[in-house]
Design a protein around this motif. Structure first.
Motif, short mmCIF file in Angstrom:
data_model
loop_
_atom_site.label_atom_id
_atom_site.label_comp_id
_atom_site.label_asym_id
_atom_site.label_seq_id
_atom_site.Cartn_x
_atom_site.Cartn_y
_atom_site.Cartn_z
N THR A 570 0.81 -1.22 0.00
CA THR A 570 0.00 0.00 0.00
C THR A 570 0.84 1.27 0.00
N VAL A 571 1.87 1.30 0.84
CA VAL A 571 2.77 2.46 0.92
C VAL A 571 4.17 1.96 0.62
N VAL A 572 4.83 2.59 -0.37
CA VAL A 572 6.18 2.17 -0.77
C VAL A 572 7.07 3.40 -0.86
N ALA A 573 8.27 3.29 -0.32
CA ALA A 573 9.29 4.35 -0.45
C ALA A 573 10.63 3.70 -0.70
N ALA A 574 11.42 4.26 -1.60
CA ALA A 574 12.76 3.75 -1.88
C ALA A 574 13.78 4.65 -1.22
N GLY A 575 14.75 4.06 -0.52
CA GLY A 575 15.75 4.85 0.17
C GLY A 575 17.03 4.08 0.40
N GLU A 576 17.96 4.72 1.10
CA GLU A 576 19.25 4.12 1.41
C GLU A 576 19.22 3.74 2.90
N PHE A 577 18.62 2.58 3.18
CA PHE A 577 18.41 2.14 4.55
C PHE A 577 19.41 1.09 4.99
N GLY A 578 20.24 0.60 4.06
CA GLY A 578 21.22 -0.43 4.39
C GLY A 578 22.63 0.12 4.42
N GLY A 579 23.60 -0.72 4.02
CA GLY A 579 24.98 -0.34 4.22
C GLY A 579 25.68 0.28 3.03
N ASN A 580 25.04 0.33 1.85
CA ASN A 580 25.75 0.93 0.72
C ASN A 580 25.30 2.37 0.54
N LEU A 581 25.67 2.97 -0.56
CA LEU A 581 25.35 4.39 -0.78
C LEU A 581 24.35 4.56 -1.90
N TRP A 582 23.52 3.54 -2.15
CA TRP A 582 22.53 3.61 -3.21
C TRP A 582 21.13 3.54 -2.61
N GLU A 583 20.21 4.25 -3.23
CA GLU A 583 18.81 4.22 -2.79
C GLU A 583 18.13 3.01 -3.41
N ASP A 584 18.49 1.82 -2.89
CA ASP A 584 18.02 0.58 -3.49
C ASP A 584 17.30 -0.32 -2.49
N ASP A 585 16.84 0.27 -1.40
CA ASP A 585 16.09 -0.47 -0.39
C ASP A 585 14.63 -0.02 -0.44
N LEU A 586 13.71 -0.97 -0.44
CA LEU A 586 12.29 -0.65 -0.55
C LEU A 586 11.61 -0.79 0.81
N PHE A 587 11.04 0.30 1.30
CA PHE A 587 10.18 0.27 2.47
C PHE A 587 8.76 -0.01 2.00
N VAL A 588 8.11 -1.01 2.63
CA VAL A 588 6.75 -1.39 2.24
C VAL A 588 5.87 -1.47 3.47
N ARG A 589 4.75 -0.75 3.45
CA ARG A 589 3.71 -0.94 4.45
C ARG A 589 2.59 -1.70 3.77
N TRP A 590 2.39 -2.95 4.22
CA TRP A 590 1.37 -3.79 3.62
C TRP A 590 -0.01 -3.40 4.14
#
Length: 639
Positions: A570-590
């Motif tokens: 339902t809600v999705v945001a892409a960001g840099e939430f892990g250890g690298n420097l790329w915005e390649d982590d997906l936050f998902v609220r189901w």
């Protein structure tokens, strides 16, 4: 100055940049360090090393599952590999009283670094490290030709420095089954009794090399380990296969207990190579001695490496982030990612801003471990806490239509952009933990910049994704999905307004009816390239359009075919939430309130799921909720 090993989804990593405070190549061992090395040598005598038993002896890879029927590669004994050796641990009195042998070992290898003192092994060799004493590394260990029951440490014994063990906090808390793809650890060793640092004694270590999820199958990989019955290096060259999409799998004979932590090497020249894995991961390296495994080396291993190189504080067990329950998160209606908190701005970490159904807006600082800080500052003043940017209010509840974030005002700090229901568009400049957003339309905060007025065409915008889409180097470009399905791009948005509109897609029914969620990120990992556009379609299909910019909408890549599960994202945001420097982590609220992050997502594969908020308990689910709120029982059957 911090040293940072950056990783992209390619198979290479950048050579570490030298630091101003780690000139280990000219640093000399202190008398205290030499005394520690002599003490380690006095304990770890050749006889004691020869008698040590594997750390994983109780489950020594000798049965329980059938070996593969496919041909395996033969293994052979090697006289000496200078970068690989026995990793020695001695358990304390309490552990011995419980029946654990005192002297144990795994396999480990040297990793090249500016401090010349790093060793990598498997996390399961050390995840009970509070009970271990006298931890040391004996590289190049080989049997003594004149007394085979003994052995020789040709380069000496290198004691592990106290408190210098880096294991992912999620592995410490979740253990070797749930966190089996984090089964690697770095340690920093002191000099040997001659005052030599590790890489000065054995030569250059193995070069840490990341592995893309599509490249788990690799040619000509050399596996090295010390089986417990021999205490001499067993070497095998074979090809790896992908296993479960997150492990390297290799068939090599007779890799019994003791080999855990042994390196997977490419371009091995008899002494060193590029290290792409260590024996561990799936069932702590595999249930049989003839097939071995390694966790994938992705951004998680790079994060630990950077911690070790920079001598950062090791992770603590990552308990529940205490983000609340699924019932609470069902009320999260929008999210935007960026670098907001001052603690995050220091190292460009990714944070999350969440808008709730009652109008409250909350800032969650990222912890760089695919999660967020909540109330940690109440017990640890060095850690940040979640912050309420505005309490529940009617303005944000009824009228804040779309949220996104970027650096629009050019101040090297992230701003929050809000599209209001009447077509007004506001930029709230330089959001951090001290910011206060307006709770009513009559408030006139100093940091608010209006870039579109009430009644503008923007009342027809249904989705906005910020990124670098062919403008300058800042994340200040927008991709907008309009109510009629048209898709346009705005480059170089700033405090003076919205500029340079380009049409990417003409009005069409596909994007009008089915492009449910859009988000901007960098999923292909190409250095200095434009950002990519993530789309979740109404049928659950996931698509990434690579390098939106000069190439228009970009190359279309499918992450997921149509499926029922992702219709509930339902809600999705892409960001840099892990250890690298790329915005390649997906936050998902189901839709049932469960919250996940899919770390290190690629342009062609969704990353590993980290569950932050579990789904509602089964007893709390009605059939209506499973249908309406999903994924509910559906998700529990797909893991």
């Amino acid at each position: 100055m911090r040293e940072s090993l950056q990783t992209s989804p390619t198979d290479s990593v950048e050579e570490p940049r030298p630091t101003h405070d780690a000139e280990e190549g000219v640093k000399k061992a202190t008398p205290e360090e030499i005394a520690e090395a002599k003490e380690a040598e006095a304990y770890w005598t050749p006889e004691r090393i020869a008698e040590a038993v594997p750390v994983d002896a109780p489950k020594a890879r000798i049965g329980g599952e059938s070996d593969r029927l496919a041909p395996r590669s033969p293994s052979h004994w090697n006289g000496k590999v200078p970068t690989t050796g026995v990793f020695l641990v001695s358990s304390d009195d309490d552990a011995r009283a419980a029946g654990t042998p005192q002297d144990q070992f795994c396999t480990a290898s040297a990793v090249t670094s500016s401090n010349k003192s790093l060793v990598i092994t498997a996390a399961h060799c050390l995840n009970d490290n509070d009970r271990f004493r006298r931890v040391a590394f004996a590289p190049g260990w080989t049997p003594d030709s004149s007394a085979p029951q003994r052995g020789v440490a040709p380069y000496g014994v290198f004691p592990v420095k106290k408190g210098k063990i880096w294991i992912d906090g999620r592995y410490l808390s979740q253990g070797p089954v749930k966190a089996d793809d984090l089964d690697f650890a770095f340690v920093r060793v002191g000099p040997n009794s001659k005052g030599e640092f590790l890489e000065n004694a054995v030569g250059k270590g193995n070069e840490l090399t990341t592995v893309h999820s599509s490249s788990l199958a690799r040619k000509n990989v050399t596996l090295i380990g010390y089986p417990g019955s021999s205490k001499r290096p067993l070497v095998c060259e074979s090809d790896t296969r992908a296993f479960q999409g997150r492990f390297l799998e290799i068939d090599c004979d007779n890799f019994k207990g003791g080999v855990s932590g042994g390196p997977f090497l490419q371009e091995f020249d008899g002494k060193r190579g590029k290290i792409v894995g260590v024996i561990g991961g799936y069932k702590t390296g595999g249930p049989t001695p003839n097939t071995s495994y390694s966790s994938q080396f992705d951004s998680d291993v790079v994060r630990l490496y950077n911690q070790a190189v920079n001598d950062d504080t090791p992770d603590k067990p990552a308990g529940s982030p205490d983000l609340g329950t699924a019932d609470t998160w069902r009320h999260a209606v929008a999210a935007a990612s960026g670098t907001f908190h001052t603690s995050s701005q220091k190292y460009k970490d990714g944070d999350l801003i969440v808008k709730w159904s009652d109008g409250e807006v909350t800032l969650y600082p990222g912890d760089q471990s695919q999660s967020f800080y909540t109330h940690q500052c109440k017990t640890d003043k060095t850690q940040p806490c979640e912050v309420q940017l505005v309490p529940p209010n009617a303005l944000w509840k009824k009228h804040a239509d779309v949220l996104t974030a970027g650096d629009y005002t050019g101040s090297n700090a992230y701003d929050l952009m809000v599209k209001w229901s009447d077509g007004e568009v506001s930029i709230f400049k330089d959001i951090d933990e001290n910011s206060a957003l307006p709770a009513s339309s009559s408030a006139k905060p100093a940091n608010e910049i209006k870039v579109a007025g009430a009644g503008s065409v923007w009342k027809h915008a249904r989705g906005i994704a910020t990124g670098r889409y062919g403008g300058n180097k800042w994340p200040d470009d927008l991709v907008v999905r309009w109510v009629d399905g048209e898709v346009t791009k705005y480059t170089d948005v700033d405090g003076n307004g919205l500029h340079a509109e380009t049409k990417l897609k003409a009005a069409n029914n596909l994007w009008k009816e089915h492009a449910t969620v859009i988000a901007g990120g960098d999923f292909d990992g190409t250095v200095n390239s434009d950002h990519d556009l993530f789309v979740r379609w109404s049928d659950g299909e996931l698509t990434v359009y690579q390098d939106v910019g000069a190439n228009g909408i970009g190359l279309e890549r499918k992450l997921k075919k149509p499926n029922k599960l992702w219709t509930h994202a339902t809600v999705v945001a892409a960001g840099e939430f892990g250890g690298n420097l790329w915005e390649d982590d997906l936050f998902v609220r189901w839709s049932d309130g469960e919250v996940s992050i899919y770390g290190n997502t690629q342009a062609d594969a969704v990353g590993r799921e980290y569950m932050l908020v579990p789904p509602p308990a089964k007893a709390a689910r009605s059939q209506a909720c499973v249908t309406e709120c999903g994924p509910g029982l559906l998700r529990s059957t797909t893991r």
